[in-house]
Design an enzyme around this catalytic site. Sequence first.
Site, PDB file in Angstrom:
ATOM      1  N   ASP A  96      -3.267 133.760  48.241  1.00 37.11           N
ATOM      2  CA  ASP A  96      -2.332 132.632  48.307  1.00 37.11           C
ATOM      3  C   ASP A  96      -2.090 132.000  46.946  1.00 37.11           C
ATOM      4  OD1 ASP A  96      -2.089 132.935  51.071  1.00 37.11           O
ATOM      5  OD2 ASP A  96      -3.759 131.593  51.476  1.00 37.11           O
TER       6      ASP A  96
ATOM      7  N   ARG B  46     -14.071 121.368  51.270  1.00 35.68           N
ATOM      8  CA  ARG B  46     -12.747 120.893  50.854  1.00 35.68           C
ATOM      9  C   ARG B  46     -12.767 119.505  50.196  1.00 35.68           C
ATOM     10  NH1 ARG B  46     -12.375 125.400  50.535  1.00 35.68           N
ATOM     11  NH2 ARG B  46     -11.150 126.816  51.831  1.00 35.68           N
TER      12      ARG B  46
ATOM     13  N   SER C 125      -8.683 137.274  56.222  1.00 33.34           N
ATOM     14  CA  SER C 125      -8.670 135.976  55.555  1.00 33.34           C
ATOM     15  C   SER C 125     -10.104 135.467  55.496  1.00 33.34           C
ATOM     16  CB  SER C 125      -7.781 134.996  56.325  1.00 33.34           C
ATOM     17  OG  SER C 125      -7.820 133.715  55.718  1.00 33.34           O
TER      18      SER C 125
END
Length: 410
Positions: free
Chosen positions: A19, A99, A180
């Site tokens: 990505d 994150r 992924s």
Amino acid sequence: MLDKSKIKKIVLAYSGGLDTSVIIPWLKENYNDPEIIAVSGNVGQGGELDGLEEKAVKTGASKIYVEDLTKEFLDDYVFPCMQAGAKYEEYLLGTAYARPVIAKRIAEIAAKEGAQAICHGCTGKGNDQVRFELAVKALLPDMPVIAPWREWEIKSRSEEIEYAEAHNVPLKISRETNYSKDKNIWHLSHEGLDLEDPANEPQYNKPGFLEMSVSPEAAPDKPTYVKLHFEKGVPTAVDGEKLDSVALVTKLNKLGGENGVGLLDIVENRLVGMKSRGLYETPGGAIIYKAHEVLETITLDKETAHCKALMAQKLGEIVYNAQWFSPLTKAILAFVKSTQEFVTGDVTLKLYKGNMINAGVESPYSLYDPEIATFDEDDVYDQAQSAGFINLYGLPTRVYAKMKAKNGIK
């Protein structure tokens, strides 16, 4: 809508994966050739970071920050939630923990560099887009965020690969092995391809599929014993050896992985509303969670333990759902910290073919009293007193039953 002509400098959350590799040339083409500053947060990805600087610059970035956040990730994000026992539908939150710490550093660098926007490579179907953007809103509330998956015409990972090949972007994946994945020191996730059908059994024994673990069938026929020491709910030693958080998790990853521990295959309910199948490898993390749970069975009183379980479920939900930088997360973690004052001691687990079996627990603050708990004769518990307790405890039940009888209610 952003005025693309005014976006001169963009900070990109950069992993070097498919990505974000594609995003650099795409931003150059679609945002009036802005300066791209790549930021990669090292949270224990290992070899995934090799050659990242060269790759980022080669594909169009002006420079790259590679920030070592591994210890901060474990100490300030993972371990406090582990103390809580936070999970989301059995998932040990490996991506959700990572994150906010990465987004925090990206926001700091964006402010330092004077960027006009932050960009990420999260898809419009996933949870991570929300985690990144809510972190940015909490730390830089007026900073625009660019999410190419919500703008570009690319519709699939296959089309991404085509775009990368057309723009000479080097890739480490092929069309055949295009799972992924998200990896850090705490876990590795697998999604996509055959895993998208819940009827398909994961290919645990296929060479190269598992990276942190072996399948239970391939684990040794002899069990491995491991002893963890905790201080106030934080793991500090393995088999008598004091270790910092990074070394400790690394060692347990090896032990757990060798014994097929920490594999999880679930269909989870994503924040955006869809169900998604994921396979997770969390060998060291699973050991730590299990040992901590065992230790709390003798160091927490009943009411605190039961209330804490409710808080654990809520914390798991809000961390999964991108609410790390929220007042509720802060409040729950403060409560959890207060419960850990006496969660100190040693836990021994037997690891055997994917299983973690309690093999002993002790603590100087244990609430377990063998004199009271024994089934043999004792001098500290008068069993005759239980009759009065039962009469008082059962009074509401007795009154309710008499009311029904008086009114002919069955």
